[in-house]
Write an enzyme that holds these catalytic residues in place. Sequence first.
Site, PDB file in Angstrom:
ATOM      1  N   SER A  29       0.825  -1.204   0.000  1.00  0.00           N
ATOM      2  CA  SER A  29       0.000   0.000   0.000  1.00  0.00           C
ATOM      3  C   SER A  29       0.862   1.257   0.000  1.00  0.00           C
ATOM      4  O   SER A  29       0.376   2.356  -0.269  1.00  0.00           O
ATOM      5  CB  SER A  29      -0.935   0.006   1.207  1.00  0.00           C
ATOM      6  OG  SER A  29      -0.205  -0.048   2.413  1.00  0.00           O
ATOM      7  N   CYS A  30       2.153   1.100   0.293  1.00  0.00           N
ATOM      8  CA  CYS A  30       3.077   2.249   0.263  1.00  0.00           C
ATOM      9  C   CYS A  30       3.259   2.735  -1.173  1.00  0.00           C
ATOM     10  O   CYS A  30       3.065   1.983  -2.127  1.00  0.00           O
ATOM     11  CB  CYS A  30       4.451   1.848   0.816  1.00  0.00           C
ATOM     12  SG  CYS A  30       4.450   1.387   2.551  1.00  0.00           S
ATOM     13  N   VAL A  31       3.668   4.005  -1.295  1.00  0.00           N
ATOM     14  CA  VAL A  31       3.939   4.580  -2.612  1.00  0.00           C
ATOM     15  C   VAL A  31       5.391   5.034  -2.649  1.00  0.00           C
ATOM     16  O   VAL A  31       5.855   5.732  -1.755  1.00  0.00           O
ATOM     17  CB  VAL A  31       3.006   5.781  -2.921  1.00  0.00           C
ATOM     18  CG1 VAL A  31       3.409   6.470  -4.223  1.00  0.00           C
ATOM     19  CG2 VAL A  31       1.554   5.327  -2.987  1.00  0.00           C
ATOM     20  N   VAL A  48       6.626   6.399   0.965  1.00  0.00           N
ATOM     21  CA  VAL A  48       5.473   6.898   1.702  1.00  0.00           C
ATOM     22  C   VAL A  48       4.649   5.727   2.239  1.00  0.00           C
ATOM     23  O   VAL A  48       4.271   4.836   1.493  1.00  0.00           O
ATOM     24  CB  VAL A  48       4.595   7.799   0.796  1.00  0.00           C
ATOM     25  CG1 VAL A  48       3.316   8.207   1.490  1.00  0.00           C
ATOM     26  CG2 VAL A  48       5.389   9.017   0.337  1.00  0.00           C
ATOM     27  N   GLY A  92       0.966   1.733  -3.970  1.00  0.00           N
ATOM     28  CA  GLY A  92      -0.406   2.113  -3.665  1.00  0.00           C
ATOM     29  C   GLY A  92      -1.430   1.029  -3.913  1.00  0.00           C
ATOM     30  O   GLY A  92      -2.581   1.311  -4.234  1.00  0.00           O
TER      31      GLY A  92
END
Length: 183
Positions: A29-31, A48, A92
């Site tokens: 889910s991190c970018v 992120v 993401g």
Amino acid sequence: MAEKITVGMAEVKICRSENSILIALGLGSCVGVCIYDPVLSLAGMAHVVLPNRTNPAEDDPRYADIAVPQLVELLQKEGALRSRMRVALAGGGQIFKGFGTISKLDIGPRNIEAVQNQLARFGLPIVAADLGGNVGRTLLFYGDGRVYVRLPGQEERLLAALGASEKAPAWKSMNPSSLAKAA
């Protein structure tokens, strides 16, 4: 031999060597935010983790509203100009989608939106992106501006050549099945 620089969760790092590789492993889910100044051959990456801080006093780069400005500022301190900065994004994913429709678990799409909002605030256009889906990915950002994405069980794919006048095909919001079709 290339110097490998791991950009862990909630980290922001830059490099000036064309022989370096900034790597964000297992973006779920991190970018991963890659910004490049082609004139200076200056690369920077932010990993992120969450969209926006809830406590205004917090100064933690795990949040998009801290990490993106911090990355831009670090690059500018090294001489980069926002007018030359080129951006590529990856990650993401909705990794927890199978657990129901609880919006709090939809962190991937919220991270994407928060990163895009921060980049827009700085007037930085996104050249290429590999966002969404439901699998993790590894992001490799070479010091010469090449950005590659690797999905589980697949070879690295060129996402963008941020240092070149010609850019690679932009795969915006593609999931792994459509990536295979595009190949």
